[in-house]
Design an enzyme around this catalytic site. Structure first.
Site, PDB file in Angstrom:
ATOM      1  N   ARG A  15       0.863  -1.179   0.000  1.00  0.00           N
ATOM      2  CA  ARG A  15       0.000   0.000   0.000  1.00  0.00           C
ATOM      3  C   ARG A  15       0.892   1.219   0.000  1.00  0.00           C
ATOM      4  NH1 ARG A  15      -3.605   3.236  -1.220  1.00  0.00           N
ATOM      5  NH2 ARG A  15      -5.505   3.569   0.030  1.00  0.00           N
ATOM      6  N   GLY A  16       0.913   1.912  -1.128  1.00  0.00           N
ATOM      7  CA  GLY A  16       1.828   3.036  -1.273  1.00  0.00           C
ATOM      8  C   GLY A  16       1.683   4.076  -0.189  1.00  0.00           C
ATOM      9  N   ASP A  18       1.120   3.733   2.838  1.00  0.00           N
ATOM     10  CA  ASP A  18       1.753   3.319   4.095  1.00  0.00           C
ATOM     11  C   ASP A  18       3.268   3.173   4.008  1.00  0.00           C
ATOM     12  OD1 ASP A  18      -0.707   3.199   5.330  1.00  0.00           O
ATOM     13  OD2 ASP A  18      -0.911   1.033   5.155  1.00  0.00           O
ATOM     14  N   THR A  19       3.759   2.567   2.927  1.00  0.00           N
ATOM     15  CA  THR A  19       5.156   2.114   2.964  1.00  0.00           C
ATOM     16  C   THR A  19       6.002   2.463   1.743  1.00  0.00           C
ATOM     17  OG1 THR A  19       4.735  -0.051   1.921  1.00  0.00           O
ATOM     18  CG2 THR A  19       4.384   0.108   4.314  1.00  0.00           C
ATOM     19  N   ARG A  20       5.422   3.107   0.741  1.00  0.00           N
ATOM     20  CA  ARG A  20       6.157   3.317  -0.507  1.00  0.00           C
ATOM     21  C   ARG A  20       7.502   4.005  -0.288  1.00  0.00           C
ATOM     22  NH1 ARG A  20       4.565   3.344  -5.640  1.00  0.00           N
ATOM     23  NH2 ARG A  20       2.358   3.519  -5.088  1.00  0.00           N
ATOM     24  N   GLY A  51       2.274   3.913 -21.162  1.00  0.00           N
ATOM     25  CA  GLY A  51       1.388   3.447 -22.218  1.00  0.00           C
ATOM     26  C   GLY A  51       0.864   2.045 -22.005  1.00  0.00           C
ATOM     27  N   GLU A  85      -4.484  -7.773  -6.085  1.00  0.00           N
ATOM     28  CA  GLU A  85      -3.129  -8.318  -6.161  1.00  0.00           C
ATOM     29  C   GLU A  85      -2.997  -9.530  -5.244  1.00  0.00           C
ATOM     30  OE1 GLU A  85      -0.047  -5.533  -5.371  1.00  0.00           O
ATOM     31  OE2 GLU A  85      -0.696  -4.101  -6.892  1.00  0.00           O
TER      32      GLU A  85
END
Length: 327
Positions: A15-16, A18-20, A51, A85
């Site tokens: 989860r970006g 939270d932890t990216r 793209g 995912e």
């Protein structure tokens, strides 16, 4: 190790929000810089070409990755796409035997399983935006992943994230090395002396590629000996290849088929070694080429130079043909 454009060693699901920029970024950088062996890691902002369709590329990347790392954080289940995912990750584990190593980042596995605490609240806060299938399949995947052995960040090394990153990196590297090993008999007898003699040649520093020839009659274990050496050397070579049954494959499919299997064109047998491995300058300094053949005269041809020749007369395994490692 290291995949092409369509294959990865590791897939990071996170989860970006939270932890990216924190834990995931530290783990990613640790993986891609570990040792001398490059690990191909997929994470969304680095791995999808402009793209390309994001959703389909993500699912394809999961399928084509060897090790799947879901980093389950507090808001992981609030993302519909993270849940999708995870569903695909758990399906790949069941149907394709992918390795799944979950990291429970500042959450308890029991909270993931039963949707308790802040983790459950984050899920329920966005639940109304999810499709019915996303909810059902997502909860199923959350239950499945919570039952796997993984790391709990708060419990590992008293919450020391740097040590957790080191441990996860070490575990992944060991698993990738194990996956790259060739199968050999479990109770192999009489190989150590042969391996040690050849390893002594390998360990001699050199500023050019070297060729080692193993020769002897059919059925005495040239394949097995070459596999053992290949396994021992695989950890220190970036590029490596093992091609058995060269003569049969060449007869059935042609030399060009074999050439396409290698980054560097090699085909050591009586008729084609000169044409395809004539000059060691074709290979980077430090490369090791191991040729196995029944006939010593193959190694005595003047067109190319074999640095060391080893006669095998003891092991009892099937014949092999070609093994090459390149730095």
């Amino acid at each position: 190790m290291g995949g092409g454009s369509d294959q990865y060693d590791v897939f990071l699901s996170f989860r970006g929000f939270d932890t990216r920029n924190g834990f995931t970024d530290h783990l990613y950088r640790s993986l891609i810089s570990v040792g001398t062996i490059p690990i191909s890691v997929f994470r969304d902002e680095n791995s999808i070409a402009i793209g390309k369709d994001f959703n389909s590329e993500i699912l394809i990347a999961i399928t084509r990755s060897k090790i799947l790392i879901p980093i389950i954080s507090e808001n992981y289940a609030s993302s519909k796409w993270c849940l999708r995912e995870l569903v695909h990750i758990m399906d790949c584990q069941k149907s394709m035997s992918h390795t799944v190593l979950p990291i429970f980042y500042k959450v308890l596995p029991s909270d993931v399983r039963y949707l308790n605490g802040n983790f459950g609240e984050a899920f329920r806060s966005r639940k109304k935006r999810f499709d019915k299938e996303d909810i059902q399949e997502g909860q199923r995947a959350l239950t499945e992943v919570s039952n796997l052995n993984g790391w709990e960040s708060e419990k590992f090394a008293n919450g020391h994230e740097g040590k957790l990153v080191e441990e996860v990196t070490k575990t992944i590297l060991n698993k990738l090395r194990h996956q790259s090993q060739l199968d050999i008999p479990k109770h192999l007898v009489g190989a150590d002396d042969h391996v040690n003699k050849i390893r002594n040649w390998v360990d001699i520093p050199a500023n050019h590629a070297r060729m080692i020839g193993i020769y002897g009659m059919g059925g005495i274990g040239k394949t097995t000996l070459a596999k053992v050496i290949y396994n021992e050397l695989s950890n220190i070579f970036v590029d490596r290849s093992f091609l058995p049954d060269i003569r049969e494959t060449a007869n059935n499919n042609g030399i060009h088929y074999l050439q396409n299997l290698l980054i560097k064109d090699i085909l050591p047998n009586e008729n084609a070694l000169d044409a395809l491995a004539r000059e060691r300058d074709w290979f980077a300094a430090g490369s090791i080429i191991i040729v196995t053949t029944r006939y010593k005269f193959v190694l005595d041809q003047s067109e190319f130079k074999v640095d060391y020749k080893y006669e095998l007369n003891e092991l009892d395994e099937q014949i092999c043909r070609l093994h090459v490692g390149g730095l």
